[in-house]
Design a protein around this motif. Structure first.
Motif, PDB file in Angstrom:
ATOM      1  N   LEU A   1      -3.132 -12.340 -10.836  1.00  0.00           N
ATOM      2  CA  LEU A   1      -2.847 -11.626  -9.600  1.00  0.00           C
ATOM      3  C   LEU A   1      -1.809 -10.533  -9.817  1.00  0.00           C
ATOM      4  N   ARG A   2      -1.890  -9.502  -9.006  1.00  0.00           N
ATOM      5  CA  ARG A   2      -0.903  -8.437  -8.982  1.00  0.00           C
ATOM      6  C   ARG A   2       0.141  -8.785  -7.916  1.00  0.00           C
ATOM      7  N   PRO A   3       1.422  -8.507  -8.161  1.00  0.00           N
ATOM      8  CA  PRO A   3       2.418  -8.767  -7.110  1.00  0.00           C
ATOM      9  C   PRO A   3       2.076  -8.012  -5.831  1.00  0.00           C
ATOM     10  N   SER A   4       2.337  -8.645  -4.698  1.00  0.00           N
ATOM     11  CA  SER A   4       2.058  -8.017  -3.408  1.00  0.00           C
ATOM     12  C   SER A   4       2.964  -6.814  -3.190  1.00  0.00           C
ATOM     13  N   LEU A   5       2.466  -5.863  -2.407  1.00  0.00           N
ATOM     14  CA  LEU A   5       3.293  -4.731  -2.015  1.00  0.00           C
ATOM     15  C   LEU A   5       4.488  -5.229  -1.206  1.00  0.00           C
ATOM     16  N   GLY A   6       5.612  -4.554  -1.337  1.00  0.00           N
ATOM     17  CA  GLY A   6       6.816  -4.958  -0.623  1.00  0.00           C
ATOM     18  C   GLY A   6       6.791  -4.554   0.841  1.00  0.00           C
ATOM     19  N   SER A   7       7.776  -5.028   1.588  1.00  0.00           N
ATOM     20  CA  SER A   7       7.892  -4.687   2.998  1.00  0.00           C
ATOM     21  C   SER A   7       8.414  -3.274   3.182  1.00  0.00           C
ATOM     22  N   ARG A   8       8.081  -2.698   4.296  1.00  0.00           N
ATOM     23  CA  ARG A   8       8.647  -1.446   4.790  1.00  0.00           C
ATOM     24  C   ARG A   8       8.655  -0.362   3.720  1.00  0.00           C
ATOM     25  N   GLU A   9       9.801   0.275   3.516  1.00  0.00           N
ATOM     26  CA  GLU A   9       9.853   1.392   2.574  1.00  0.00           C
ATOM     27  C   GLU A   9       9.713   0.948   1.122  1.00  0.00           C
ATOM     28  N   GLN A  10       9.745  -0.352   0.868  1.00  0.00           N
ATOM     29  CA  GLN A  10       9.570  -0.864  -0.486  1.00  0.00           C
ATOM     30  C   GLN A  10       8.095  -0.971  -0.880  1.00  0.00           C
ATOM     31  N   GLY A  11       7.175  -0.629   0.039  1.00  0.00           N
ATOM     32  CA  GLY A  11       5.761  -0.745  -0.320  1.00  0.00           C
ATOM     33  C   GLY A  11       4.797  -0.346   0.776  1.00  0.00           C
ATOM     34  N   LEU A  12       4.727  -1.133   1.865  1.00  0.00           N
ATOM     35  CA  LEU A  12       3.689  -0.945   2.868  1.00  0.00           C
ATOM     36  C   LEU A  12       3.773   0.404   3.575  1.00  0.00           C
ATOM     37  N   ASP A  13       4.969   0.960   3.715  1.00  0.00           N
ATOM     38  CA  ASP A  13       5.097   2.261   4.380  1.00  0.00           C
ATOM     39  C   ASP A  13       4.465   3.386   3.562  1.00  0.00           C
ATOM     40  N   SER A  14       4.256   3.151   2.274  1.00  0.00           N
ATOM     41  CA  SER A  14       3.705   4.192   1.400  1.00  0.00           C
ATOM     42  C   SER A  14       2.183   4.132   1.282  1.00  0.00           C
ATOM     43  N   VAL A  15       1.562   3.118   1.859  1.00  0.00           N
ATOM     44  CA  VAL A  15       0.106   2.992   1.797  1.00  0.00           C
ATOM     45  C   VAL A  15      -0.515   3.972   2.790  1.00  0.00           C
ATOM     46  N   PRO A  16      -1.525   4.749   2.375  1.00  0.00           N
ATOM     47  CA  PRO A  16      -2.162   5.665   3.333  1.00  0.00           C
ATOM     48  C   PRO A  16      -2.856   4.907   4.452  1.00  0.00           C
ATOM     49  N   TRP A  17      -2.904   5.512   5.617  1.00  0.00           N
ATOM     50  CA  TRP A  17      -3.598   4.894   6.746  1.00  0.00           C
ATOM     51  C   TRP A  17      -5.098   4.802   6.452  1.00  0.00           C
ATOM     52  N   PRO A  18      -5.800   3.901   7.119  1.00  0.00           N
ATOM     53  CA  PRO A  18      -7.241   3.735   6.858  1.00  0.00           C
ATOM     54  C   PRO A  18      -8.020   5.041   7.051  1.00  0.00           C
ATOM     55  N   LEU A  19      -9.022   5.251   6.218  1.00  0.00           N
ATOM     56  CA  LEU A  19      -9.864   6.445   6.280  1.00  0.00           C
ATOM     57  C   LEU A  19     -10.946   6.228   7.339  1.00  0.00           C
TER      58      LEU A  19
END
Length: 280
Positions: A159-177
Motif C-alpha cells: 500500500l501507498r501511504p494515505s494523503l495527509g489532511s488539509r494542506e498536507q495532502g487533500l487540499d492539493s488534490v484537483p477537484w473531480p473532472l
C-alpha cells in the motif's frame, strides 16, 4: 442513476492534469432510468456500447472501477475490452480493487490494480505504461508479472501511504473532472439527498423539479475504521481519517452552486460530522 462516480472523476482529473486525454463511457448515466423487465436486452445494449466505444476511441489504457457487488459486470466488460484490444492494459480501481487486489488480478483479464486512494498511484501507473515500463515497485498496486509468454504471476507492491489532511495532502488534490460525465443532463436532476427524499425509492427521480443537487467529498476515511463494522469495507480510502480545509471545501461548494445551480450539496463522506468544530 443519481450519483456521479466521484472516484473515477478524481483520478480522471489527475490524468488530465498530467497531460493525458480522457474519454469516458458512463453506462450508468446512459441507461437514464431504472431498468425494468428482462435484462437480456439491456445486457446486449451495454456490451454493444462498450465494443463500439472501444473501436472508435482506440484507447492506450482502459480504466475500470466500482464496488464489489459489480464484480460480474466489471469482469464481463474487462473481457470485452480484451477481445477488442487484447494488447491495451486495463487498470482496475475502487473498492472492488482495494478489498481483494490479488483475487481480482488473478480472476479478471486486467493488468494492474490500484489500491485505496488512486490519485498519486494512478498518475505513476500512467507514467510507467506510457514509458512501456513495468509497474514493479509502484506502491499502491498489484499487477500481473509476466514470467515468459503465456505465463504470469500476481505480485502486490504493498500500500501507498494515505494523503495527509488539509494542506498536507487533500487540499492539493484537483477537484473531480465533472465535465466528462453527464452531471448537467443526469446526475444533478436525479439528485440524492433531501430534494428527492419522497421519490428516491420509486424511480430515483427528483421530488423537486427545477432544483438540483450535486455530490462532493469533504473528508476521507472512517474515524472508526480500526474497529471496522462487519458489513462495511471502511478502508477503501485508507485506514486513517483525514479532512480537507474548510476554506477549500467551501470554495468547491461555491463553484458547484455557480456552475450547476445547486440547491443542495450531498456529501458522500463516511461520516461528515465527526469533528464538530471542523464542521462548524
Amino acid at each position: 442513476p443519481n450519483i456521479l462516480p466521484i472516484g473515477h472523476a478524481y483520478v480522471a482529473a489527475v490524468a488530465a492534469m498530467d497531460g493525458h486525454t480522457v474519454s469516458v463511457l458512463d453506462l450508468n448515466a446512459e441507461r437514464r432510468e431504472p431498468v425494468k423487465g428482462p435484462m437480456e436486452a439491456f445486457v446486449k445494449w451495454a456490451e454493444a456500447r462498450v465494443v463500439s466505444t472501444l473501436e472508435t476511441a482506440r484507447p492506450d489504457v482502459i480504466g475500470l472501477g466500482g464496488i464489489i457487488t459489480q464484480y460480474g459486470w466489471i469482469k464481463r466488460i474487462a473481457a470485452l475490452c480484451k477481445q477488442v484490444h487484447p494488447d491495451v492494459p486495463i487498470v482496475l480501481g475502487g473498492g472492488i480493487a482495494s478489498s481483494m487486489p490479488e483475487f481480482m488480478v488473478g480472476r479478471m483479464p486486467i493488468d494492474v490494480v490500484v489500491q485505496e486512494e488512486g490519485e498519486v498511484t494512478f498518475s505513476e501507473v500512467l507514467h510507467r505504461l506510457e514509458a512501456r515500463a513495468s509497474v514493479e515497485g509502484v506502491r499502491g498496486t498489484a499487477y500481473r508479472h509476466v514470467l515468459r509468454p503465456g505465463e504470469w504471476t500476481v505480485r502486490n507492491n504493498g500500500l501507498r501511504p494515505s494523503l495527509g489532511s488539509r494542506e498536507q495532502g487533500l487540499d492539493s488534490v484537483p477537484w473531480p473532472l465533472r465535465s466528462k460525465w453527464a452531471e448537467d443532463e443526469i446526475y444533478k436532476v436525479n439528485p440524492v439527498g433531501h430534494l428527492n427524499w419522497k421519490t428516491k425509492w420509486l424511480d430515483g427521480a427528483s421530488g423537486a423539479p427545477g432544483q438540483y443537487s450535486v455530490s462532493m467529498i469533504a473528508s476521507r476515511g472512517c474515524p472508526y475504521a480500526s474497529r471496522a463494522c462487519d458489513y462495511c469495507y471502511a478502508a477503501y480510502l485508507g485506514k486513517t481519517y483525514r479532512l480537507r480545509s474548510p476554506r477549500e471545501i467551501v470554495d468547491e461548494m461555491e463553484f458547484l452552486k455557480r456552475r450547476y445551480d445547486a440547491a443542495y450539496i450531498h456529501f458522500l463522506d463516511d461520516l461528515l460530522m465527526t469533528d464538530y468544530r471542523w464542521a462548524l
